[in-house]
Design a protein around this motif. Structure first.
Motif, PDB file in Angstrom:
ATOM      1  N   THR A 267     -46.131   9.381 -19.815  1.00  0.00           N
ATOM      2  CA  THR A 267     -45.678   8.606 -20.969  1.00  0.00           C
ATOM      3  C   THR A 267     -44.694   7.530 -20.526  1.00  0.00           C
ATOM      4  OG1 THR A 267     -43.913  10.206 -21.407  1.00  0.00           O
ATOM      5  CG2 THR A 267     -46.002  10.533 -22.549  1.00  0.00           C
ATOM      6  N   THR A 268     -44.702   6.452 -21.242  1.00  0.00           N
ATOM      7  CA  THR A 268     -43.804   5.337 -20.934  1.00  0.00           C
ATOM      8  C   THR A 268     -42.832   5.140 -22.082  1.00  0.00           C
ATOM      9  OG1 THR A 268     -45.507   4.231 -19.620  1.00  0.00           O
ATOM     10  CG2 THR A 268     -43.658   2.890 -20.373  1.00  0.00           C
ATOM     11  N   GLU A 269     -41.563   5.169 -21.771  1.00  0.00           N
ATOM     12  CA  GLU A 269     -40.518   4.917 -22.764  1.00  0.00           C
ATOM     13  C   GLU A 269     -39.753   3.655 -22.366  1.00  0.00           C
ATOM     14  OE1 GLU A 269     -38.074   8.349 -22.963  1.00  0.00           O
ATOM     15  OE2 GLU A 269     -39.638   9.641 -23.829  1.00  0.00           O
ATOM     16  N   TYR A 270     -39.193   3.001 -23.352  1.00  0.00           N
ATOM     17  CA  TYR A 270     -38.431   1.774 -23.102  1.00  0.00           C
ATOM     18  C   TYR A 270     -36.978   2.007 -23.473  1.00  0.00           C
ATOM     19  CZ  TYR A 270     -42.994  -0.424 -22.651  1.00  0.00           C
ATOM     20  OH  TYR A 270     -44.256  -0.742 -22.244  1.00  0.00           O
ATOM     21  N   LYS A 271     -36.080   1.621 -22.536  1.00  0.00           N
ATOM     22  CA  LYS A 271     -34.657   1.812 -22.814  1.00  0.00           C
ATOM     23  C   LYS A 271     -33.861   0.572 -22.412  1.00  0.00           C
ATOM     24  CE  LYS A 271     -33.580   4.129 -18.428  1.00  0.00           C
ATOM     25  NZ  LYS A 271     -32.987   5.348 -17.827  1.00  0.00           N
ATOM     26  N   GLN A 272     -32.692   0.470 -23.001  1.00  0.00           N
ATOM     27  CA  GLN A 272     -31.804  -0.666 -22.757  1.00  0.00           C
ATOM     28  C   GLN A 272     -30.875  -0.353 -21.579  1.00  0.00           C
ATOM     29  OE1 GLN A 272     -31.503  -3.714 -24.504  1.00  0.00           O
ATOM     30  NE2 GLN A 272     -33.473  -3.140 -25.443  1.00  0.00           N
ATOM     31  N   VAL A 273     -30.824  -1.282 -20.589  1.00  0.00           N
ATOM     32  CA  VAL A 273     -29.924  -1.134 -19.427  1.00  0.00           C
ATOM     33  C   VAL A 273     -29.209  -2.471 -19.204  1.00  0.00           C
ATOM     34  CG1 VAL A 273     -31.363   0.646 -18.353  1.00  0.00           C
ATOM     35  CG2 VAL A 273     -31.748  -1.765 -17.797  1.00  0.00           C
ATOM     36  N   PRO A 274     -28.040  -2.441 -18.577  1.00  0.00           N
ATOM     37  CA  PRO A 274     -27.334  -3.715 -18.297  1.00  0.00           C
ATOM     38  C   PRO A 274     -28.169  -4.626 -17.400  1.00  0.00           C
ATOM     39  CG  PRO A 274     -25.860  -1.844 -18.041  1.00  0.00           C
ATOM     40  CD  PRO A 274     -27.237  -1.274 -18.183  1.00  0.00           C
ATOM     41  N   ASP A 275     -28.162  -5.919 -17.706  1.00  0.00           N
ATOM     42  CA  ASP A 275     -28.887  -6.907 -16.915  1.00  0.00           C
ATOM     43  C   ASP A 275     -27.951  -7.409 -15.823  1.00  0.00           C
ATOM     44  OD1 ASP A 275     -30.291  -8.999 -15.846  1.00  0.00           O
ATOM     45  OD2 ASP A 275     -30.982  -9.793 -17.774  1.00  0.00           O
ATOM     46  N   GLU A 276     -28.098  -6.862 -14.611  1.00  0.00           N
ATOM     47  CA  GLU A 276     -27.180  -7.176 -13.517  1.00  0.00           C
ATOM     48  C   GLU A 276     -27.210  -8.660 -13.161  1.00  0.00           C
ATOM     49  OE1 GLU A 276     -28.029  -4.660 -10.260  1.00  0.00           O
ATOM     50  OE2 GLU A 276     -27.580  -2.785 -11.351  1.00  0.00           O
ATOM     51  N   GLU A 277     -28.397  -9.251 -13.163  1.00  0.00           N
ATOM     52  CA  GLU A 277     -28.515 -10.667 -12.803  1.00  0.00           C
ATOM     53  C   GLU A 277     -27.800 -11.553 -13.808  1.00  0.00           C
ATOM     54  OE1 GLU A 277     -29.585 -13.671 -10.299  1.00  0.00           O
ATOM     55  OE2 GLU A 277     -29.968 -11.521 -10.000  1.00  0.00           O
ATOM     56  N   ALA A 278     -27.956 -11.228 -15.092  1.00  0.00           N
ATOM     57  CA  ALA A 278     -27.336 -12.045 -16.140  1.00  0.00           C
ATOM     58  C   ALA A 278     -25.839 -11.804 -16.244  1.00  0.00           C
ATOM     59  CB  ALA A 278     -28.003 -11.747 -17.480  1.00  0.00           C
ATOM     60  N   ASN A 279     -25.384 -10.679 -15.746  1.00  0.00           N
ATOM     61  CA  ASN A 279     -23.963 -10.333 -15.882  1.00  0.00           C
ATOM     62  C   ASN A 279     -23.139 -10.700 -14.651  1.00  0.00           C
ATOM     63  OD1 ASN A 279     -24.337  -9.261 -18.458  1.00  0.00           O
ATOM     64  ND2 ASN A 279     -24.865  -7.229 -17.645  1.00  0.00           N
ATOM     65  N   LYS A 280     -23.747 -11.378 -13.654  1.00  0.00           N
ATOM     66  CA  LYS A 280     -22.998 -11.719 -12.439  1.00  0.00           C
ATOM     67  C   LYS A 280     -21.777 -12.576 -12.739  1.00  0.00           C
ATOM     68  CE  LYS A 280     -26.623 -11.456  -8.907  1.00  0.00           C
ATOM     69  NZ  LYS A 280     -27.446 -12.232  -7.923  1.00  0.00           N
ATOM     70  N   ASP A 281     -21.969 -13.606 -13.521  1.00  0.00           N
ATOM     71  CA  ASP A 281     -20.891 -14.553 -13.827  1.00  0.00           C
ATOM     72  C   ASP A 281     -20.324 -14.316 -15.216  1.00  0.00           C
ATOM     73  OD1 ASP A 281     -21.420 -15.775 -11.356  1.00  0.00           O
ATOM     74  OD2 ASP A 281     -23.003 -17.004 -12.292  1.00  0.00           O
ATOM     75  N   LEU A 282     -20.408 -13.124 -15.698  1.00  0.00           N
ATOM     76  CA  LEU A 282     -19.934 -12.816 -17.054  1.00  0.00           C
ATOM     77  C   LEU A 282     -18.413 -12.806 -17.082  1.00  0.00           C
ATOM     78  CD1 LEU A 282     -21.014 -11.904 -19.891  1.00  0.00           C
ATOM     79  CD2 LEU A 282     -20.515  -9.561 -19.143  1.00  0.00           C
ATOM     80  N   PRO A 283     -17.805 -13.600 -17.967  1.00  0.00           N
ATOM     81  CA  PRO A 283     -16.338 -13.609 -18.067  1.00  0.00           C
ATOM     82  C   PRO A 283     -15.816 -12.229 -18.450  1.00  0.00           C
ATOM     83  CG  PRO A 283     -17.289 -15.485 -19.212  1.00  0.00           C
ATOM     84  CD  PRO A 283     -18.416 -14.578 -18.855  1.00  0.00           C
ATOM     85  N   GLU A 284     -14.626 -11.977 -17.964  1.00  0.00           N
ATOM     86  CA  GLU A 284     -14.021 -10.669 -18.224  1.00  0.00           C
ATOM     87  C   GLU A 284     -13.774 -10.491 -19.727  1.00  0.00           C
ATOM     88  OE1 GLU A 284     -10.129  -8.066 -16.876  1.00  0.00           O
ATOM     89  OE2 GLU A 284     -10.578  -9.961 -15.909  1.00  0.00           O
ATOM     90  N   GLY A 285     -14.102  -9.340 -20.210  1.00  0.00           N
ATOM     91  CA  GLY A 285     -13.879  -9.020 -21.617  1.00  0.00           C
ATOM     92  C   GLY A 285     -15.077  -9.236 -22.508  1.00  0.00           C
ATOM     93  N   GLU A 286     -16.101  -9.978 -22.026  1.00  0.00           N
ATOM     94  CA  GLU A 286     -17.290 -10.208 -22.844  1.00  0.00           C
ATOM     95  C   GLU A 286     -18.249  -9.018 -22.766  1.00  0.00           C
ATOM     96  OE1 GLU A 286     -19.476 -13.743 -22.485  1.00  0.00           O
ATOM     97  OE2 GLU A 286     -17.732 -15.087 -22.683  1.00  0.00           O
ATOM     98  N   GLU A 287     -19.030  -8.861 -23.833  1.00  0.00           N
ATOM     99  CA  GLU A 287     -20.006  -7.767 -23.913  1.00  0.00           C
ATOM    100  C   GLU A 287     -21.111  -7.998 -22.883  1.00  0.00           C
ATOM    101  OE1 GLU A 287     -21.225  -4.158 -25.658  1.00  0.00           O
ATOM    102  OE2 GLU A 287     -19.468  -5.384 -26.148  1.00  0.00           O
ATOM    103  N   PRO A 288     -21.378  -7.013 -22.020  1.00  0.00           N
ATOM    104  CA  PRO A 288     -22.429  -7.204 -21.015  1.00  0.00           C
ATOM    105  C   PRO A 288     -23.797  -7.369 -21.670  1.00  0.00           C
ATOM    106  CG  PRO A 288     -21.727  -4.922 -21.086  1.00  0.00           C
ATOM    107  CD  PRO A 288     -20.763  -5.688 -21.938  1.00  0.00           C
ATOM    108  N   LYS A 289     -24.620  -8.212 -21.030  1.00  0.00           N
ATOM    109  CA  LYS A 289     -25.960  -8.454 -21.544  1.00  0.00           C
ATOM    110  C   LYS A 289     -26.890  -7.329 -21.105  1.00  0.00           C
ATOM    111  CE  LYS A 289     -25.392 -13.459 -21.666  1.00  0.00           C
ATOM    112  NZ  LYS A 289     -25.917 -14.773 -21.209  1.00  0.00           N
TER     113      LYS A 289
END
Length: 747
Positions: A267-289
């Motif tokens: 079976t295949t399930e889909y789940k939400q995980v942090p996007d490491e590539e999109a969060n590389k330059d994420l300013p401190e305090g912002e909600e991770p993508k």
């Protein structure tokens, strides 16, 4: 050995429906009860003394070889049946282990028996494993190397000669060998529950031999006891590696097996995980993508979650559970059952059953009330689905009743032929019919409005029951409903009719017609209405057939009012006879004239002193057929390819005339004045045509009828014009008309 091809195919159609005792160890001795079903009794468990050996080769007995030859070399189409057979065997093994656990503490502490199915696409194998009783080496030889049932050899020989009842092959325990429908090689890994038993492997490619070897070094040893079947599938059987296909077959055949059945699924399930590539330059305090990623899981998933509620006590099942079972088992999401009954049959035959009366007419029965593709009663044996197309399990007049029947007294390989010869069927059939009639009677007694809904949906089936079921005819009669000449828009029952009979009435009367309105228009109703009698309206040919079958109710004869010489009370007294003789003599001339002009159309013309409003009526002879039945018979002839026109006027009616009616009296006058008058002929034929229509017959000469009606209308219009142009004052007109005419001329 050669077999007749048709015999082979028919034989296999039931051979592979057979259950097998393949996993029955010597610790459970078999017995055959009165109905040919295997039962077992417990024997003391003994320590196995078998020593490790190399793989040994054994020859199949001739019986097994012949059966396997039939299976492998046939073109048997329903290969799906193999899974039902193997699951049934696995459940049987689990059941026997549970039975032994009652008296053995060590076994009782073991895990609950279960069944697992796993497909290996890479190796093209299907694995079916149970945690049941398992087998020893000797049991493998006895159960899989030969068919121990007496009479099998003689049967197979007769089959080869082409003179055996090929459908009976299913009785001889060949269910295990159905695996060769889909597999080119079968391996059986097993370990007996007997203390000290070793694990063995049985293997065969369906040739003349098989091997048995100790499997002590297996990478996947059996935990406790059980049996693992490894099917090396044929190239054309790859569909059975799909979990969806396996689940479909399990739902069809094994959804109510009481032991857990699990299928290995990915079976295949889909789940939400942090996007490491999109969060590389994420300013401190912002909600991770986040991003959605698929996650594949593998494991066993149970498929038979539906509980067989018929195995529980009726006191323990709620109304909601009954409804839920009905909607799920019979795929009736938009229907709520009107009534249900849950019962256990004990004694000579044991079975458990639930029956339902639907709340609406099933769609498949709306076009054909006896649709062969309609499945209403599902037969289970030990909770294994066998079939839902046994016509003899329930009579066809109860085709609308849905239900489940589970019997332990039938073999798993039950076939139509076996059922027909089984006393079990007769007993179960009687009880199913009895319970169905009880449900219908309960609805009628508890809620009159609901019963009208039932009657509108299923009334025709009860009428068929009266015709076809001699045993239950008297039980069904009070449940019938009719319109009558006095009931208006309400139905009446035979009980109501009898209760409201006029004083002195000694018979029940009915009249036929195409629909309620046309039946009520019949002139023969006048005969009975003049006495205050009510008349039942038979609005379709089935009603007429039903009344002919019923004949009487509560010692009162049921009589067709449209028959010749209908006898009513008081007609045999001297005064009535004398009056009728006088009328016969008085209207003898017009009677003879009508018989002459209607020759070939009616049998004869008779005088009636019972008609009140109608000048004439057509009735049938004592053994005649009603007009609606005649039309039905002709329609049946056309449907079967016969020439309906060739049937002719096979039932000429009798014309009854009313001597008190002005039309008949005027005809009498015209006959005595001028028998050759065209007006007389038109009037006589027109009276006959009207009598035909009001009595339910078709007008034979439509063109002549139309001409006579138009002639009558023209005469009426002419008479009206003559009346309108006739001067009211004859002395004034001569003075006015010339003056007007002369003015016109001057202009």
């Amino acid at each position: 050995m050669k077999f007749h091809s048709s015999a082979v195919l028919v034989a296999l159609s039931s051979a592979l429906l057979g259950g097998s005792s393949a996993f029955l160890p010597p610790s459970l001795s078999t017995q055959r009860n009165a109905f040919g079903v295997n039962t077992f009794t417990s024997k003391p468990l003994r320590m196995s003394t078998e020593a490790a050996t190399e793989a040994e080769t054994f020859e199949f007995t001739s019986d097994v070889g012949r059966v396997m030859d039939l299976i492998i070399n046939s073109l048997y189409s329903d290969k799906d049946i193999f899974l039902r057979e193997l699951i049934s065997n696995a459940a049987d093994a689990c059941d026997k282990k549970r039975f032994l656990s009652i008296t053995d503490n060590d076994v009782a502490s073991a895990a609950t028996p279960e069944i697992k199915i796993k497909a290996n696409l890479d190796d093209n194998i299907l694995i079916i494993e149970d945690a049941g009783v398992g087998m020893t080496k000797e049991e493998l030889k006895n159960n899989l190397g030969k068919i121990a049932q007496s009479g099998t050899k003689a049967f197979v020989e007769a089959l080869g000669q082409g003179n055996a009842d090929v459908n009976l092959i299913g009785q001889f325990g060949v269910g295990f060998y159905s695996s060769y429908l889909v597999a080119e090689k079968v391996e059986v890994i097993t370990k007996s529950m007997q203390e000290g038993s070793k694990q063995y492997k049985w293997s065969s490619t369906a040739d003349s031999s098989y091997t048995i070897e100790e499997d002590s070094e297996s990478d996947d040893p059996i935990d406790g006891s059980g049996t693992r079947l490894i099917l090396h599938l044929k190239e054309d059987a790859n569909e059975y590696l799909e979990s969806s296909k396996i689940e479909e077959l399990l739902e069809r055949y094994s959804e109510f097996i009481e032991f857990p059945i699990s299928v290995w699924k990915e079976t295949t399930e889909y789940k939400q995980v942090p996007d490491e590539e999109a969060n590389k330059d994420l300013p401190e305090g912002e909600e991770p993508k986040m991003k959605t990623v698929p996650e594949t899981k593998e494991g066993y998933e149970r498929v038979n979650n539906q509980k067989p509620i018929w195995l529980r006590s009726p006191k323990e099942v709620t109304e909601e559970e009954y409804k839920d079972f009905y909607t799920s088992a019979f795929k009736a999401s938009y229907d709520e059952p009107m009534k249900h009954t849950h019962f256990v049959l004990e004694g000579q035959v044991e079975c458990k059953a639930i029956l339902y009366i639907p709340g609406m007419l099933p769609f498949e029965l709306s076009k054909d009330m006896f649709d062969e593709n309609s499945r209403n009663i599902r037969l289970y044996v030990k909770r294994v689905f066998i079939n839902d197309a046994f016509e003899d399990l329930m009579p066809r007049w109860l085709k609308f009743v849905k239900g489940v029947v589970d019997s332990d007294d039938l073999p798993l390989n039950v076939s139509r032929e076996i059922l027909q010869k089984s006393k079990v069927l007769s007993i179960i059939n009687k009880r199913l019919v009895r319970k169905s009639v009880d449900m219908i009677r309960d609805i009628a007694e508890e809620d009159a409005a609901q019963y009208i809904m039932f009657w509108n949906n299923f009334g025709k089936y009860l009428k068929v029951g009266v015709v076809e079921d001699d045993r239950n005819r008297k039980e069904l009669a009070p449940l019938l409903r009719f319109w009558s000449s006095k009931s208006g828009e309400e139905y009446t029952s035979l009980d109501d009719y009898v209760e409201n009979m006029a004083e002195g009435q000694k018979q029940i009367y009915y009249v036929t017609g195409d629909g309620k309105e046309l039946a009520a228009m019949s002139p023969v109703v006048e005969k009975l209405a003049s006495r205050g009698y009510d008349v039942l309206l038979a609005t379709e040919p089935l009603d007429e057939i039903m009344f002919e079958s019923l004949r009487s109710y509560k010692e009162l004869d049921i009589v067709d009012a449209a028959k010749e010489n209908l006898k009513l009370d008081g007609e045999d007294d001297e005064e009535t006879k004398k009056k009728k003789e006088q009328l016969e003599e008085e209207f003898k001339v017009v009677k003879e004239y009508l018989e002459g002009i209607l020759k070939g159309k009616v049998q004869k013309v008779v005088i009636s002193d019972l008609l009140t409003d109608s000048p004439a009526a057509l009735v049938q002879g004592a053994y005649g057929m009603s007009p609606s039945m005649q039309r039905y018979m002709k329609a049946q002839a056309v449907a079967s390819g016969q020439d309906a026109a060739g049937m002719g006027n096979f039932n000429q009616a009798v014309l009854e005339i009313n001597p008190t009616h002005p039309i008949v009296q005027d005809l009498d006058r015209m006959v005595k004045e001028d028998k050759e008058s065209k007006d007389l002929e038109n009037s006589a034929l027109l009276m006959y045509d009207v009598a035909s229509m009001t009595s339910g017959y078709n007008v034979g000469d439509v063109k002549g009828f139309a001409q006579r009606v138009m002639s009558l209308m023209n005469d009426q219009v002419k008479a009206q014009n003559e009346d309108a142009s006739t001067p009211k004052d004859a002395e004034v007109i001569p003075e006015i008309v010339p003056e007007v005419v002369s003015e016109d001329k001057d202009e």
